[in-house]
Design a protein around this motif. Sequence first.
Motif, PDB file in Angstrom:
ATOM      1  N   PHE A  67       0.814  -1.208   0.000  1.00 25.57           N
ATOM      2  CA  PHE A  67       0.000   0.000   0.000  1.00 25.57           C
ATOM      3  C   PHE A  67       0.851   1.263   0.000  1.00 25.57           C
ATOM      4  CE2 PHE A  67      -2.503  -3.371   1.938  1.00 25.57           C
ATOM      5  CZ  PHE A  67      -3.669  -3.295   1.193  1.00 25.57           C
ATOM      6  N   ALA A  68       0.461   2.214  -0.863  1.00 22.35           N
ATOM      7  CA  ALA A  68       1.160   3.494  -0.924  1.00 22.35           C
ATOM      8  C   ALA A  68       0.726   4.424   0.196  1.00 22.35           C
ATOM      9  CB  ALA A  68       0.913   4.159  -2.275  1.00 22.35           C
ATOM     10  N   GLY A  69      -0.480   4.229   0.728  1.00 26.45           N
ATOM     11  CA  GLY A  69      -0.958   5.089   1.796  1.00 26.45           C
ATOM     12  C   GLY A  69      -2.282   4.604   2.329  1.00 26.45           C
ATOM     13  N   GLY A  70      -2.610   5.031   3.548  1.00 26.68           N
ATOM     14  CA  GLY A  70      -3.869   4.659   4.163  1.00 26.68           C
ATOM     15  C   GLY A  70      -4.523   5.846   4.848  1.00 26.68           C
ATOM     16  N   LEU A  71      -5.825   6.016   4.615  1.00 27.61           N
ATOM     17  CA  LEU A  71      -6.627   7.025   5.298  1.00 27.61           C
ATOM     18  C   LEU A  71      -7.476   6.289   6.330  1.00 27.61           C
ATOM     19  CD1 LEU A  71      -7.732   9.870   5.714  1.00 27.61           C
ATOM     20  CD2 LEU A  71      -9.324   9.448   3.818  1.00 27.61           C
ATOM     21  N   ILE A  72      -7.136   6.460   7.600  1.00 24.69           N
ATOM     22  CA  ILE A  72      -7.705   5.656   8.683  1.00 24.69           C
ATOM     23  C   ILE A  72      -8.652   6.538   9.504  1.00 24.69           C
ATOM     24  CG2 ILE A  72      -7.183   4.202  10.657  1.00 24.69           C
ATOM     25  CD1 ILE A  72      -6.071   3.185   7.942  1.00 24.69           C
ATOM     26  N   ILE A  73      -9.943   6.221   9.432  1.00 27.06           N
ATOM     27  CA  ILE A  73     -10.949   7.007  10.137  1.00 27.06           C
ATOM     28  C   ILE A  73     -11.461   6.204  11.339  1.00 27.06           C
ATOM     29  CG2 ILE A  73     -13.127   8.255   9.965  1.00 27.06           C
ATOM     30  CD1 ILE A  73     -10.951   9.389   8.158  1.00 27.06           C
ATOM     31  N   ALA A  74     -11.100   6.636  12.536  1.00 29.31           N
ATOM     32  CA  ALA A  74     -11.611   6.076  13.793  1.00 29.31           C
ATOM     33  C   ALA A  74     -11.392   4.570  13.891  1.00 29.31           C
ATOM     34  CB  ALA A  74     -13.101   6.406  13.948  1.00 29.31           C
ATOM     35  N   GLY A  75     -10.161   4.152  13.616  1.00 30.89           N
ATOM     36  CA  GLY A  75      -9.804   2.743  13.794  1.00 30.89           C
ATOM     37  C   GLY A  75      -8.601   2.631  14.709  1.00 30.89           C
ATOM     38  N   GLN A  76      -8.432   1.477  15.320  1.00 31.99           N
ATOM     39  CA  GLN A  76      -7.329   1.294  16.249  1.00 31.99           C
ATOM     40  C   GLN A  76      -6.774  -0.121  16.157  1.00 31.99           C
ATOM     41  OE1 GLN A  76     -10.494   1.736  17.360  1.00 31.99           O
ATOM     42  NE2 GLN A  76     -10.984  -0.236  18.320  1.00 31.99           N
ATOM     43  N   GLN A  77      -5.554  -0.264  16.626  1.00 32.48           N
ATOM     44  CA  GLN A  77      -4.926  -1.579  16.690  1.00 32.48           C
ATOM     45  C   GLN A  77      -4.065  -1.651  17.945  1.00 32.48           C
ATOM     46  OE1 GLN A  77      -4.993  -4.478  15.447  1.00 32.48           O
ATOM     47  NE2 GLN A  77      -6.331  -4.191  13.672  1.00 32.48           N
ATOM     48  N   ARG A  78      -3.724  -2.866  18.339  1.00 29.74           N
ATOM     49  CA  ARG A  78      -2.799  -3.083  19.450  1.00 29.74           C
ATOM     50  C   ARG A  78      -1.406  -2.676  18.982  1.00 29.74           C
ATOM     51  NH1 ARG A  78      -3.331  -8.916  21.902  1.00 29.74           N
ATOM     52  NH2 ARG A  78      -2.835  -9.402  19.732  1.00 29.74           N
ATOM     53  N   ALA A 137       5.416   1.925  10.997  1.00 27.54           N
ATOM     54  CA  ALA A 137       6.365   3.021  11.185  1.00 27.54           C
ATOM     55  C   ALA A 137       7.016   3.441   9.880  1.00 27.54           C
ATOM     56  CB  ALA A 137       7.435   2.612  12.197  1.00 27.54           C
ATOM     57  N   ASP A 138       7.082   2.553   8.913  1.00 24.38           N
ATOM     58  CA  ASP A 138       7.717   2.861   7.633  1.00 24.38           C
ATOM     59  C   ASP A 138       6.709   3.218   6.548  1.00 24.38           C
ATOM     60  OD1 ASP A 138      10.267   2.293   8.661  1.00 24.38           O
ATOM     61  OD2 ASP A 138       9.982   0.145   8.303  1.00 24.38           O
ATOM     62  N   GLN A 139       5.443   3.350   6.918  1.00 26.28           N
ATOM     63  CA  GLN A 139       4.415   3.575   5.908  1.00 26.28           C
ATOM     64  C   GLN A 139       3.781   4.949   6.057  1.00 26.28           C
ATOM     65  OE1 GLN A 139       2.105   0.103   4.664  1.00 26.28           O
ATOM     66  NE2 GLN A 139       2.985  -0.971   6.424  1.00 26.28           N
ATOM     67  N   LYS A 140       2.919   5.289   5.104  1.00 26.05           N
ATOM     68  CA  LYS A 140       2.292   6.609   5.065  1.00 26.05           C
ATOM     69  C   LYS A 140       0.833   6.492   5.504  1.00 26.05           C
ATOM     70  CE  LYS A 140       5.330   8.108   1.314  1.00 26.05           C
ATOM     71  NZ  LYS A 140       5.392   8.533  -0.109  1.00 26.05           N
ATOM     72  N   LEU A 141       0.549   7.160   6.612  1.00 24.04           N
ATOM     73  CA  LEU A 141      -0.783   7.079   7.206  1.00 24.04           C
ATOM     74  C   LEU A 141      -1.296   8.471   7.553  1.00 24.04           C
ATOM     75  CD1 LEU A 141      -0.329   4.204   9.836  1.00 24.04           C
ATOM     76  CD2 LEU A 141      -1.650   4.063   7.732  1.00 24.04           C
ATOM     77  N   LEU A 142      -2.584   8.671   7.338  1.00 24.10           N
ATOM     78  CA  LEU A 142      -3.291   9.817   7.891  1.00 24.10           C
ATOM     79  C   LEU A 142      -4.414   9.245   8.740  1.00 24.10           C
ATOM     80  CD1 LEU A 142      -4.058  12.725   8.304  1.00 24.10           C
ATOM     81  CD2 LEU A 142      -5.177  12.726   6.045  1.00 24.10           C
ATOM     82  N   ILE A 143      -4.303   9.447  10.041  1.00 25.84           N
ATOM     83  CA  ILE A 143      -5.264   8.924  11.007  1.00 25.84           C
ATOM     84  C   ILE A 143      -6.100  10.084  11.532  1.00 25.84           C
ATOM     85  CG2 ILE A 143      -5.541   7.735  13.221  1.00 25.84           C
ATOM     86  CD1 ILE A 143      -2.701   6.536  12.701  1.00 25.84           C
TER      87      ILE A 143
END
Length: 494
Positions: A374-385, A393-399
Amino acid sequence: MTGVSRRNFVTAGAALAGAASAVGLGIQEVRAAAPGNGFMAASSSMPGGDGPGHHKRNSPGLQSICALCEVTGGGEKIYGVAVAYDVNIDPASLTLDTYTTSVFPAAKGFFAGMPQEPDKNTTTAAAKSRAPVAIYTNSEPALRPDRKSIPGMYVIAEFQHDADLSLPTTDSDKVTLTQDRNVRTTAGAVYAASKTVWSNVGQRGNSVVIRGVDAWEQNHWWWDDTRSTWLEYSIYLPKSFLKEGGEHKAYPLLLAVTHSGTSYDGTCAQTLTEQCIATIWSLPEEQDRHECVIVTPRYERTTMNDYWEHTSDVENTYKLVESLLRNTWNYGNPNLDDRRDKVLKIDPKRVYCTGWSMGAMTSLWLMARHPQTFAGGLIIAGQQRPTDVVTLADQKLLIITGTEDNKATPWNEKCVPVWEHAGARVVRPAERLDPELIFPIDDQKKLNSQVDGYLAKGGNITFLTFEGVDHMGSARKFFYIKAARDWLFQQVKA
């Protein structure tokens, strides 16, 4: 017609629909035969063909009506009624009081996107009058952004739209209409006013057109016979792919994963119509800016719960993406010339994922387990352990979360030091953004400037939070942030 529902009949663009009858009320029944193509569209729309508002009567005059809908953050809303005639209508003969239009409210207890909700069309309430704010002619059963007439046999009675697209819908998709004043054709014939009550309700589904949704193909399956497993999904094919030579172009791919409220007894249609998580990306104006293929799975159960446990559907979702990346997908509707036998090509550098709640949790998991994809992720109101998603840590995220979300916000806070320790550049501003800046969507200059400013700080992970927004509100609001959607498609995999 309380026995008909979107759950036991997915109204179909390639299938029959019609303006239906109610005995003794003078409501006209008009039905079209199904073309039998084996694929269900999200609504009963066949603009310009044998679809809603286009079924022929033996006599001239009004032929049928259909509801014109749009999927918003608050669910599917009725934005108008298309009135079909047998010939072109003179717009000069139309006034705002030409018709009386009414909308049936959704069934009591319906709330779009909630699990095991009642069918909105099983309402027992009476239809409520809804006056048009614009009236014009069109060549197809569709709203026009400029609300100006063009030659056509459809009259569009358009309703007022809520500027705040996050407001929960109160609509079913059933409408009625009477023609209270004479209507004149462009040839000069007069179609007299009548007390006949027309409805869009039919024995085999309600006649509706849903902007940005009707072009989706539903009821596709990814399968693996070696493991006896499968996954149902819907796919949006870009307009340019459907034109001659479109199969020679490689397209970005967006995986849009919806939430647990559309699991269980849900349908493909519900994943597309009860929230805008997937369908906002297929709106014509959005495709003009970011043309892409979109896939959204339909799960039969919650795929990932709050204990971090997940089903095989999570990895099957990745297998679906992986299969599309092989550039061998040629399952476009075999009965339509514009997609028959075409092989879809995906650009491997531009694969993205997004989701809300369970869909956001699934997106985080997939990105963590398959960091090469994945080149990027748009994360709306999600969570993980945190320990499960170190590789992000090496990826592109907008949370994006809300301050009143007591799961997504604190869990992502716990992830921040883990990601930073693993080498991530995390931008986590102390400022809490104002959700009042999201709507109306054509006036987001201040908000987009704020979001763009944080995205420009050089972090590969940006974590923003809006003041006063709870978990449910985040789904209804945050996908409308233009700067967030633009950021996602700016990402390119090295």
